[in-house]
Design a protein around this motif. Sequence first.
Motif, mmCIF file in Angstrom:
data_model
loop_
_atom_site.group_PDB
_atom_site.id
_atom_site.type_symbol
_atom_site.label_atom_id
_atom_site.label_comp_id
_atom_site.label_asym_id
_atom_site.label_seq_id
_atom_site.Cartn_x
_atom_site.Cartn_y
_atom_site.Cartn_z
ATOM 1 N N TYR A 113 -29.422 18.379 -19.266
ATOM 2 C CA TYR A 113 -28.494 17.538 -18.343
ATOM 3 C C TYR A 113 -27.040 17.821 -18.989
ATOM 4 C CZ TYR A 113 -32.375 14.724 -16.705
ATOM 5 O OH TYR A 113 -33.559 14.404 -15.987
ATOM 6 N N PRO B 5 -24.871 18.755 -15.385
ATOM 7 C CA PRO B 5 -24.974 17.509 -14.403
ATOM 8 C C PRO B 5 -23.846 16.462 -15.131
ATOM 9 C CG PRO B 5 -27.315 18.102 -14.272
ATOM 10 C CD PRO B 5 -26.311 19.040 -15.432
ATOM 11 N N ILE B 6 -24.084 16.418 -16.630
ATOM 12 C CA ILE B 6 -23.323 15.439 -17.203
ATOM 13 C C ILE B 6 -22.609 16.159 -17.940
ATOM 14 C CG2 ILE B 6 -23.539 13.770 -19.139
ATOM 15 C CD1 ILE B 6 -26.173 12.750 -18.201
ATOM 16 N N ILE C 281 -35.938 19.374 -21.675
ATOM 17 C CA ILE C 281 -35.483 18.658 -20.452
ATOM 18 C C ILE C 281 -34.346 17.885 -20.786
ATOM 19 C CG2 ILE C 281 -36.429 16.740 -18.898
ATOM 20 C CD1 ILE C 281 -38.928 18.145 -19.099
ATOM 21 N N TYR D 11 -45.785 19.053 -26.651
ATOM 22 C CA TYR D 11 -44.949 19.119 -25.717
ATOM 23 C C TYR D 11 -43.580 18.783 -26.126
ATOM 24 C CZ TYR D 11 -49.605 18.515 -24.062
ATOM 25 O OH TYR D 11 -50.967 18.888 -23.696
ATOM 26 N N GLN E 258 -40.508 21.099 -25.121
ATOM 27 C CA GLN E 258 -40.267 21.053 -23.531
ATOM 28 C C GLN E 258 -39.521 19.711 -23.257
ATOM 29 O OE1 GLN E 258 -43.687 21.375 -21.049
ATOM 30 N NE2 GLN E 258 -42.673 19.934 -19.671
ATOM 31 N N ASN E 259 -39.713 18.858 -24.052
ATOM 32 C CA ASN E 259 -39.168 17.510 -23.763
ATOM 33 C C ASN E 259 -37.763 17.504 -24.256
ATOM 34 O OD1 ASN E 259 -41.358 16.364 -22.370
ATOM 35 N ND2 ASN E 259 -42.217 15.798 -24.262
ATOM 36 N N TYR F 8 -37.773 6.509 -26.877
ATOM 37 C CA TYR F 8 -38.719 7.444 -27.506
ATOM 38 C C TYR F 8 -39.145 6.781 -28.549
ATOM 39 C CZ TYR F 8 -37.371 10.949 -24.171
ATOM 40 O OH TYR F 8 -37.494 11.655 -22.915
ATOM 41 N N PRO F 9 -40.175 5.685 -28.446
ATOM 42 C CA PRO F 9 -40.519 4.853 -29.613
ATOM 43 C C PRO F 9 -41.288 5.908 -30.492
ATOM 44 C CG PRO F 9 -41.787 4.336 -27.731
ATOM 45 C CD PRO F 9 -40.734 5.144 -27.259
#
Lengths: 654, 189
Positions: B64, B138-139, B60, B53, B56-57, B34-35
């Motif tokens: 996980y 999931p993680i 996301i 955004y 939202q990111n 994520y530069p």
Amino acid sequence: MKNITGLMKLAAMMLLTLSWSCGNQGDANKSKGVMNSSSAAEKVYVAPGEHDEFYAMISGGFSGQLSVYGLPSGRLLKVIPVFSQDAEKSYGYNEETKPMLNTSFGFVPWDDAHHPELSQTDGTPDGRWVFINGNNTPRVARIDLSTFETTEILEIPNSGGNHSSPFTTENTEYIVAGTRFSVPFPQEDVPIDSYKENFKGSLSYIKADVPGEMDIAFQILVPGYDYDLAHSGKGKSHGWTFFTTYNTEKSHTLKEVNASQNDKDFIAAVNWKKAEEYIAQGKFKEMPTRYVHNYYDESTHMATSTKKDKVKVLIPEECPGLIYYLPTPKSPHGVDVDPTGEYIVGNGKLSADLTVHSFDKMLKAIENKAFEGEVDGIPILKFEDVMVGTVSSGGLGPLHTEFDGKGNAYTTFFISSEVVKWKVGTWEVLDRAPCYYSVGHLMIPGGDSKNPWGKYLVAMNKITKDRYLPTGPEMNHSAQLYDISGDKMELILDFPTIGEPHYAQGIAADKVKPRSKKIYALEENNHPHVVKKEKDVKVIREGNVVRVYMTSIRSHFAPDNIEGIQVGDQVYFHLTNLEQDWDTPHGLSIMGAQNAELLVMPGQTETMLWEPKEPGVYPFYCTDFCSALHQEMQGYVRVSKKGSDVPLKWSIGE
Amino acid sequence: MKSLPRILMTSAILFVASLFVFPMWKITLEAPQYPDGLAMYIWIDKITGSTDYTLQNINILNHYVGMKKIEPESIPELQYFPYIIMGIIGLGLIALFANNSKVYLLWVVIVVVLATLGLYDFYLWEYDYGHNLEATAPIKLPGVTYQPPLFGTKWLLNFKATSLPSTGGVLFGISILLGGTAWWIRRKK
């Protein structure tokens, strides 16, 4: 006297070359053209994570694509599909981009992409678009440099090979197209040996300054020669375009001999401002024809094709002052206009010398009406009235010339495989550098504009042979990068290219970089089958057409279980990528699909048509390694036999 | 300089009011891929990101490891915080009018108490986000939680998370000092 000096220099060069090869056989670099490996390495070194200084847009030739490289590193940044289907990017395979390849012949999934040309403002590349021509089924394309995607393709009617194209005017008022192969105009069934009576050429002017509205503004009917290359005037010569011709012999067979007999062919000088006047006066013929315009709308993420059926044609006999012929020796190939707009360089490909015409002299000759003849209403100017200089190069087979903006010109010589640097105005040869091997086009960023960035020169070679590790009989063409900032050209890099590059364009990175988009905004997506929220996904049946309104986001599809599909259905997967993060595409592929994957950018919608052939349960999955759970990004479609009573059903997480 | 306490108190009120214009707090997440960085801004009435955004990111990424979605509309504090700030401003105006050292002190004490409660509330939210993880995530890393720092920097898996007051928060802090100074000066007179 100049010739003698030139010859002496050449002899000295040859002696020097000999002495290298005799005395330094142990030094591999020198025999490969590099004088000083470590200084060359420093010049092309762009540290990891750093960006190049220039973009280079290099045509793909028979690949039908355009490749984007960084200079000076020679890094390949992207391959943009233009005229050829590209399974990697689904271009020409998904329902949205299939219309891009429509022509009056139907779907034509390949072309021979020749000359990239950047849009210009005031004669300088502005970084908005790059245009490129398709030679085989005559077309021109626009690539938008905010997305690096092909957004528009226009077919050129009444043309038999669109070679002298696209070559913009100073403010991208027009791009041009001239037919390389003359053909019956309009097309008809005639004996080939009736060439001289029935075959004609056309020069087209294409409105190019408004995306989505590219169209043939007018065509000029010209004698049945081969129209090879072009460049529009700039500065004082703005308003004119120059096209080279060969085969003024009008032969139709064994052209390598029969089209090479005349000592001089022509450069056609077209006064397009005059043409605009004639069009405004209504002095054109409206001729029926067929061609297709394709436009990809970024808002709907879809391309549409529009058929066109007529074109405005200007006949030189009825339009005095529209076009003149400038006699130019030996089948000139490239025609290049220097940054001031005064000098028009004819690269006589079957000779050793370059012919330079003067725009001022041409205007004077036209004013004096000192014509030496006329062809189909086109006055032929006297050679000595327009010619201002000859570059006695000492090379053989000049093809193309570019400029560095510091008063120098650089010409490629195919046969003697070299670039020759010469002085504009005095025509003296200043330097020469060998190319590996048989150079075609060359490119200096901005080198055909009013304001070249005269720092690097890229030579695009036709023959590769031993330059890289061998890859069997077929190998990529080689390009070479020269540092031209000093008095002497210095070879600093070799890099392979894709397809066969014919010409390239270069531009300072900072003119393009700030405009480059990172994502498509989902809220601006107006695709007719978009789904913007996961809860709105659905599957709809209309007869045997099934539409799957699907979304993808890390790391799942919705829906990911679909039942009730039947053999014989046409299933359209309308996949919207809900991501709004930079560089998070999602792919979609489904077992047995007879096209290609989808590769959907954030905020975009793409559609795959799938026609299942046998009952069963078929997996689909994301093809782009999108996330840590990418391998889990998959689903199933159940296909039942035709007429089955399995209900249409879709779900995720149930 | 008889008017100094009033000038200080006026400034303090304006600095508190700046919370309507500037965010209180900023949490940045940094990772190599994520530069551009991911920055989240907490306002008195909303949560925004460095781009439209970003939230939202971040959501996301959080899903996980089973963290809850950050949904500003479901955080009640963002509904009533503006009224508390307005209350602080109102009390400040009263103090300004009274120009009395005790009222100044009272104002400062109230603001300090509210600010402390606010920070504690913020801590609870962070604790909840970091510890209350989806069982089906999931993680799942045994013993690992994802509570962002209240103040300062902390590594959360591959992300370096930094939490610091933003412009509005800094100005709010200064307003307490200004109020305190007003009380101190007024007290001596």
